[in-house]
Design a protein around this motif. Sequence first.
Motif, PDB file in Angstrom:
ATOM      1  N   PHE B 101      -7.689  12.369 -56.805  1.00  0.00           N
ATOM      2  CA  PHE B 101      -6.696  13.443 -56.932  1.00  0.00           C
ATOM      3  C   PHE B 101      -7.355  14.822 -56.945  1.00  0.00           C
ATOM      4  O   PHE B 101      -6.968  15.719 -56.196  1.00  0.00           O
ATOM      5  N   MET B 135      -1.830  20.489 -62.498  1.00  0.00           N
ATOM      6  CA  MET B 135      -1.021  19.349 -62.058  1.00  0.00           C
ATOM      7  C   MET B 135      -1.605  18.028 -62.550  1.00  0.00           C
ATOM      8  O   MET B 135      -0.871  17.094 -62.877  1.00  0.00           O
ATOM      9  N   PHE B 138      -0.563  17.724 -66.089  1.00  0.00           N
ATOM     10  CA  PHE B 138       0.891  17.521 -66.140  1.00  0.00           C
ATOM     11  C   PHE B 138       1.248  16.083 -65.757  1.00  0.00           C
ATOM     12  O   PHE B 138       2.028  15.411 -66.442  1.00  0.00           O
ATOM     13  N   VAL B 139       0.655  15.608 -64.655  1.00  0.00           N
ATOM     14  CA  VAL B 139       1.030  14.284 -64.132  1.00  0.00           C
ATOM     15  C   VAL B 139       0.486  13.164 -65.023  1.00  0.00           C
ATOM     16  O   VAL B 139       1.204  12.213 -65.338  1.00  0.00           O
ATOM     17  N   LEU B 143       3.591  13.097 -67.738  1.00  0.00           N
ATOM     18  CA  LEU B 143       4.429  12.111 -67.058  1.00  0.00           C
ATOM     19  C   LEU B 143       3.851  10.697 -67.150  1.00  0.00           C
ATOM     20  O   LEU B 143       4.520   9.733 -66.784  1.00  0.00           O
ATOM     21  N   VAL B 145       1.680   9.238 -65.302  1.00  0.00           N
ATOM     22  CA  VAL B 145       1.575   8.591 -63.987  1.00  0.00           C
ATOM     23  C   VAL B 145       0.092   8.413 -63.675  1.00  0.00           C
ATOM     24  O   VAL B 145      -0.708   9.328 -63.879  1.00  0.00           O
ATOM     25  N   THR B 146      -0.267   7.207 -63.203  1.00  0.00           N
ATOM     26  CA  THR B 146      -1.662   6.964 -62.840  1.00  0.00           C
ATOM     27  C   THR B 146      -1.901   7.514 -61.438  1.00  0.00           C
ATOM     28  O   THR B 146      -1.142   7.210 -60.517  1.00  0.00           O
ATOM     29  N   VAL B 147      -2.939   8.330 -61.301  1.00  0.00           N
ATOM     30  CA  VAL B 147      -3.240   8.906 -59.980  1.00  0.00           C
ATOM     31  C   VAL B 147      -4.541   8.307 -59.451  1.00  0.00           C
ATOM     32  O   VAL B 147      -5.366   7.808 -60.225  1.00  0.00           O
ATOM     33  N   PRO B 148      -4.701   8.339 -58.092  1.00  0.00           N
ATOM     34  CA  PRO B 148      -5.942   7.758 -57.532  1.00  0.00           C
ATOM     35  C   PRO B 148      -7.178   8.499 -58.033  1.00  0.00           C
ATOM     36  O   PRO B 148      -7.120   9.695 -58.240  1.00  0.00           O
TER      37      PRO B 148
END
Lengths: 494, 148
Positions: B101, B135, B138-139, B143, B145-148
Amino acid sequence: MEAVIAGFGAALTPSNVAFVGLGVLLGYVVGVLPGFNRPTALALAVPLTFYMGPISGIAFLIGISKGSATGGAVSAILINTPGEASSAATCLDGYPLARKGRARSALLIALVASVWGDIFATLVLIALAQPLSRVALLIGPVEICAVLFFALTFIASLSGASLLKGLISAFLGILLGTVGLDAETGTPRLTFGQAELFDGLPLMVIAIGVLALSEMIVQMEERGQQQGTPLATGGDRLRAHEIRACVPVILRSSLLGTVLGVIPGLGASVASFLAYSWVRSTSSTPERFGQGALEGVAAAEAADNAVVPAGLIPLFALGIPGGIAAALIIGAFMIHGITPGPLMFLNHAHVLNAIYASMLLASVLMFAFGYFGSGLFARLAQLPLSVIVASVVFLCIVGAYIEGGTMFGVYLVLGFAVLGWLLRKFDFSYVTFLIGFVLTPTLELSLRQALILTDRNPYALLQHPIALAILAVTALAVWRMASRRRAVTGLATS
Amino acid sequence: MKPSDLAAGTVLILLGLYTLFVVLPAQTSATGGIGLAPRDLPALATLVVIGLSALLVVQSCIAKLPGRASFWPASWHETLTMFVGFALALAATLAFQFVGFIVGGAVLIVSIMLFMGERNWLRLLFTPTVVVGGMYLFVTRLLHVTVP
């Protein structure tokens, strides 16, 4: 009455107030920044509402819509560049006023007009949507089908360069709206064996691609250009006679914006220019307009802001989005299992009351942010386009990823960005494309029910005079608009 | 009417015919369902697109074509920008997926800013740091959320 009080109770929780405030603030920023527009911001914000409650989520989006409509005036007045297309009419008198050292007065009158237009249209929405929905409940699937065709045709004829192209866009949207499992038989349609497509193409992925990313690619064409330097906001004060002159203008323009906002497809730009023209043509001193008339700013801003809540009337009452913002707000409703339309008043009345209360709260916050933050927003208008475009492209990719939690959505967004770019360049309406896509499930259901009811016999339509009347009005509207367009084209050629 | 309408109409007719005779039979069922079979609405939409595109083509042929108008509505500069913009977004998506990310996002933002003529190194440093960093927090934190 108890439901209304309960709605206010739900809307005034700290978390909801915070989300409404955040929405209005983000909307303001979006409105101020040239190149970053309302549909782009809404497309990026809808996936975030998945993590909010239904009231906060919808109120957050409505806050963005309202804030951006108001914020657009700041850059229009200070740097002669409308942050939103609908603020273009504000430039006509706002910038000359700023050049005369009256930026503060222009900003203040724009803010007051915006907030009044917004509150007026919100009250009309609250008063009209429920009675209209009761009428909508009385009509059957044949009539609903006719209304949908009317709405699609009307929007197609108003939102693009040509009615033909508008209709092609709408039916392309409908074609893509059929991707996924058939609602009745459960058999896959146009999924090409991809399990990710069984639920259909996600609205938000299409919206981010067609609206946001393609718009940013178009903005990249402006490389090397910087925003103008804002004019100073300090100094002058509004005089009593100027306020007296603006009050009737604001009232008339709010009414005009509300009426035009209810009509699907017209949009805020038409409303603001019409209100401006109306006020100028009825003024005793029309020569002042274009040279820095406060009434010009007031007219454009009141009408522009009245369109946002008024555009929700057909959505709430009939389930038909009148414009791109309403189409995107449907996505947020769907995320929370609510189908906009007449049944919403029966099944989710508490949510609606809370949304109404949140909308009024947003109006108050709009005034507060606009009044106390104009200096800060003026500085934001200076941000280089390269910073805005690069950041928004990144947000598009993150938004698409958040929507589905996989990279599949991100690749789809890239594909739809190219489609969006082609639609723009070939002058096809991406608005009708998206509205056609959004309306497909309702259209298919009502068409199916209508065919069953009429037993596929066209003569059975004679037993549905309302549907026949709507279809006749659709045909008449198409004929009128086509002939008017021909006349305009003929004039342009000659 | 513009020559680009003629080109668009022709392409849409061809794509519509391909959809109607190849894609829809392979990808939809013509039977089942009360009132409407699963294939009916997509077929109807495709037929309407073909019909309206044919009208667009006829309209373009009848109308006087402006002398210098082109079949491709975008200028060379606009087309190049689209390809570069798309390539940058695709490269960033691949970087996002395979590198991560933060790196993918930073590369995307800096490359677009450079492409748009930004040469102020402070902005080039500050923008990706704030946007990608903000971001990411935030993500992942807000939130979840798992990101790459």
